[in-house]
Design an enzyme around this catalytic site. Structure first.
Site, short mmCIF file in Angstrom:
data_model
loop_
_atom_site.label_atom_id
_atom_site.label_comp_id
_atom_site.label_asym_id
_atom_site.label_seq_id
_atom_site.Cartn_x
_atom_site.Cartn_y
_atom_site.Cartn_z
N ILE A 157 0.84 -1.21 0.00
CA ILE A 157 0.00 0.00 0.00
C ILE A 157 0.87 1.26 0.00
O ILE A 157 0.54 2.25 -0.66
CB ILE A 157 -0.99 -0.02 1.19
CG1 ILE A 157 -1.89 -1.25 1.09
CG2 ILE A 157 -1.83 1.26 1.21
CD1 ILE A 157 -2.85 -1.45 2.25
N ASP A 176 11.37 2.34 5.37
CA ASP A 176 10.91 0.98 5.64
C ASP A 176 12.14 0.20 6.11
O ASP A 176 13.14 0.13 5.39
CB ASP A 176 10.33 0.33 4.38
CG ASP A 176 9.60 -0.98 4.67
OD1 ASP A 176 8.41 -1.07 4.31
OD2 ASP A 176 10.22 -1.89 5.27
N ARG A 244 -3.41 0.94 10.55
CA ARG A 244 -3.99 0.20 11.67
C ARG A 244 -4.19 1.15 12.83
O ARG A 244 -3.31 2.00 13.08
CB ARG A 244 -3.01 -0.88 12.14
CG ARG A 244 -3.01 -2.15 11.33
CD ARG A 244 -4.30 -2.87 11.54
NE ARG A 244 -4.42 -3.99 10.61
CZ ARG A 244 -4.58 -5.23 10.99
NH1 ARG A 244 -4.62 -5.55 12.26
NH2 ARG A 244 -4.73 -6.18 10.10
N ASP A 268 -8.57 6.76 9.11
CA ASP A 268 -9.53 5.74 8.65
C ASP A 268 -9.59 4.61 9.67
O ASP A 268 -10.51 3.80 9.64
CB ASP A 268 -9.08 5.20 7.28
CG ASP A 268 -10.07 4.20 6.69
OD1 ASP A 268 -11.28 4.52 6.66
OD2 ASP A 268 -9.65 3.09 6.28
N GLU A 273 -11.66 0.73 17.89
CA GLU A 273 -12.74 0.44 16.94
C GLU A 273 -13.65 -0.61 17.56
O GLU A 273 -13.14 -1.56 18.14
CB GLU A 273 -12.15 -0.08 15.62
CG GLU A 273 -11.49 1.01 14.82
CD GLU A 273 -11.00 0.54 13.45
OE1 GLU A 273 -11.58 -0.40 12.88
OE2 GLU A 273 -10.04 1.13 12.95
N HIS A 291 -12.97 3.17 8.66
CA HIS A 291 -12.24 1.99 8.20
C HIS A 291 -12.77 1.45 6.85
O HIS A 291 -13.19 0.30 6.75
CB HIS A 291 -12.25 0.88 9.26
CG HIS A 291 -11.08 -0.05 9.16
ND1 HIS A 291 -10.52 -0.68 10.23
CD2 HIS A 291 -10.34 -0.47 8.08
CE1 HIS A 291 -9.51 -1.43 9.84
NE2 HIS A 291 -9.38 -1.32 8.53
N ALA A 294 -10.36 -0.37 2.10
CA ALA A 294 -10.43 -1.42 1.07
C ALA A 294 -11.82 -1.53 0.47
O ALA A 294 -12.06 -2.37 -0.40
CB ALA A 294 -10.03 -2.75 1.68
N1 LIG Z 1 -7.63 1.09 5.91
C1 LIG Z 1 -7.92 -0.10 5.45
O1 LIG Z 1 -9.08 -0.45 5.20
C2 LIG Z 1 -6.81 -1.07 5.15
C3 LIG Z 1 -6.97 -2.01 4.10
C4 LIG Z 1 -5.94 -2.90 3.84
C5 LIG Z 1 -4.77 -2.87 4.61
N2 LIG Z 1 -4.64 -1.97 5.63
C6 LIG Z 1 -3.44 -1.91 6.46
O2 LIG Z 1 -2.41 -1.24 5.76
C7 LIG Z 1 -1.14 -1.63 6.28
C8 LIG Z 1 -0.15 -1.90 5.18
O3 LIG Z 1 -0.59 -2.99 4.39
P1 LIG Z 1 0.30 -3.56 3.19
O4 LIG Z 1 -0.54 -4.50 2.44
O5 LIG Z 1 0.99 -2.45 2.47
O6 LIG Z 1 1.41 -4.39 4.03
P2 LIG Z 1 2.87 -4.79 3.55
O7 LIG Z 1 3.27 -5.92 4.42
O8 LIG Z 1 2.92 -4.97 2.08
O9 LIG Z 1 3.75 -3.49 3.91
C9 LIG Z 1 4.00 -3.07 5.21
C10 LIG Z 1 5.44 -2.55 5.24
O10 LIG Z 1 5.66 -1.91 6.49
C11 LIG Z 1 7.03 -2.14 6.84
N3 LIG Z 1 7.21 -1.86 8.25
C12 LIG Z 1 7.02 -2.67 9.32
N4 LIG Z 1 7.26 -2.00 10.47
C13 LIG Z 1 7.61 -0.74 10.11
C14 LIG Z 1 7.96 0.43 10.84
N5 LIG Z 1 8.00 0.43 12.16
N6 LIG Z 1 8.26 1.57 10.15
C15 LIG Z 1 8.21 1.57 8.79
N7 LIG Z 1 7.89 0.50 8.06
C16 LIG Z 1 7.57 -0.63 8.71
C17 LIG Z 1 7.27 -3.57 6.42
O11 LIG Z 1 8.65 -3.81 6.22
C18 LIG Z 1 6.48 -3.66 5.12
O12 LIG Z 1 7.30 -3.41 3.98
C19 LIG Z 1 -1.43 -2.82 7.20
O13 LIG Z 1 -1.44 -2.40 8.54
C20 LIG Z 1 -2.82 -3.25 6.80
O14 LIG Z 1 -3.50 -3.89 7.86
C21 LIG Z 1 -5.64 -1.05 5.90
#
Ligand SMILES: NC(=O)c1ccc[n+]([C@@H]2O[C@H](COP(=O)([O-])OP(=O)(O)OC[C@H]3O[C@@H](n4cnc5c(N)ncnc54)[C@H](O)[C@@H]3O)[C@@H](O)[C@H]2O)c1
Length: 316
Positions: A157, A176, A244, A268, A273, A291, A294
């Protein structure tokens, strides 16, 4: 073979499965009746989103089950390791919603730099009596073009958000701990593409350089952004959390807004929650959504289709 989509699945997913000869059951069976239902109907694939829990009771007591599928990313509601130990396939659709979340981030960013969340509340109330006052109140907007977007968490994302930001003409900086560099390809409607390579930098540099910060990290034990991090940011920076609840310290956020350190925020996701803090909900500098990152038709279709193609691949 029967597929139970207990938390629903898109019509496109149903069509793909039915074409491949599966029978899709689109009922929501209560948690305590699931084991019986699966056994009586000889369900082979159990599809869930976040509502249905797939714990050891189901895994141990449903011998017909071959696949547990999660539409979306997080697998907190499934005992994944246990299911795999017992020989079940556990699948999800991690990329299907990335662009939807990225667009929601920009919906918030575009809205907040022009005060749309506040204007949308006040125009219905006072638009006919105080038009000029409101016009003045919302006059000092800024453009996103040319500004720096700092992305914390440069996974799926984070990179999708970078893509939209590049399209808007923003500079992207990212941190990252596990990704040094990412290749981002922007595709245009006529087939043209433009390629960028973005090398990540330190968290501190991102916080110092960015006009806007967007978080895309997984859930973790400590806050990623609290008072120390707010203090490192530019004065008047904006921040978006569509990752999150619990990655931003919400109390520190309110304080940073009150002190003028942060000019605008968008949330969001929330620490509590489904009952977010009223202090957040009532703050006129925070753009809010429940939220829905997605929750687009396109993402739901991609989720359904991705699940269908994985199921067909495994069971064919
Ligand atoms: N708002 C929504 O409805 C919604 C929908 C889908 C996903 N999400 C959330 O979005 C977030 C990202 O999802 P994604 O699919 O991109 O995950 P992903 O695993 O592809 O990417 C997450 C990245 O964060 C990095 N990371 C971990 N700890 C870190 C830190 N302390 N500082 C910086 N980077 C760090 C990881 O190395 C990884 O590359 C997740 O928390 C997921 O639950 C939210």
């Amino acid at each position: 073979m029967k597929v139970l989509a207990n938390d629903g699945i898109s019509t496109s997913g149903v069509i793909a499965l039915e074409k491949a000869g599966f029978e899709v059951i689109l009922k929501t069976i209560a948690q305590e009746q699931l084991v019986n239902f699966i056994n009586e109907n000889k369900v082979v694939v159990l599809l869930v989103r976040s509502a249905t829990q797939v714990r050891q009771d189901i895994i141990d007591n449903c011998p017909t089950l071959k696949i547990i599928g999660r539409g979306g990313v997080g697998m907190d509601n499934i005992d994944v390791d246990y299911a795999k130990e017992k020989g079940l396939n556990v699948i999800n659709t991690p990329s299907a919603s990335s662009h939807s979340v990225a667009e929601l981030v920009f919906a918030h960013l575009f809205g907040m730099v022009r005060f749309l969340h506040d204007s949308n509340q006040n125009m219905p109330l006072e638009g006919d009596s105080k038009f000029k006052e409101l016009k003045k109140a919302y006059a000092k907007g800024v453009e996103l073009k040319g500004k720096t977007l700092g992305i914390l968490g440069f996974g799926r994302i984070g990179q999708a958000t970078a893509k939209v930001g590049l399209g808007v003409g923003m500079k992207i900086v990212a941190f990252d701990p596990f990704i040094d560099s990412a290749h981002i390809e922007l595709e245009f409607f006529d087939g043209q593409t433009v390629n960028f390579t973005i090398d990540t930098i330190s968290k501190e540099d991102v916080l110092k350089q960015a006009d806007f910060i967007s978080l895309h990290v997984p859930a973790q034990e400590d806050y990623v952004i609290s008072t120390k991090e707010f203090n490192m940011m530019k004065d008047g920076a904006g921040i978006v959390n569509a990752a999150r609840g619990g990655v931003i310290d919400e109390i520190a956020l309110i304080k940073a807004i009150d002190e003028g350190k942060i000019s605008n925020a968008a949330l969001d996701v929330f620490e509590k929650e489904p009952n977010p803090e009223v202090q957040l909900l009532m703050n006129k500098n925070i753009s809010l959504t429940p939220h829905i990152g997605a929750a687009t038709n396109e993402a739901q279709n991609r989720i359904g289709e991705e699940l269908a193609s994985q199921i067909i691949e495994i069971l064919r």
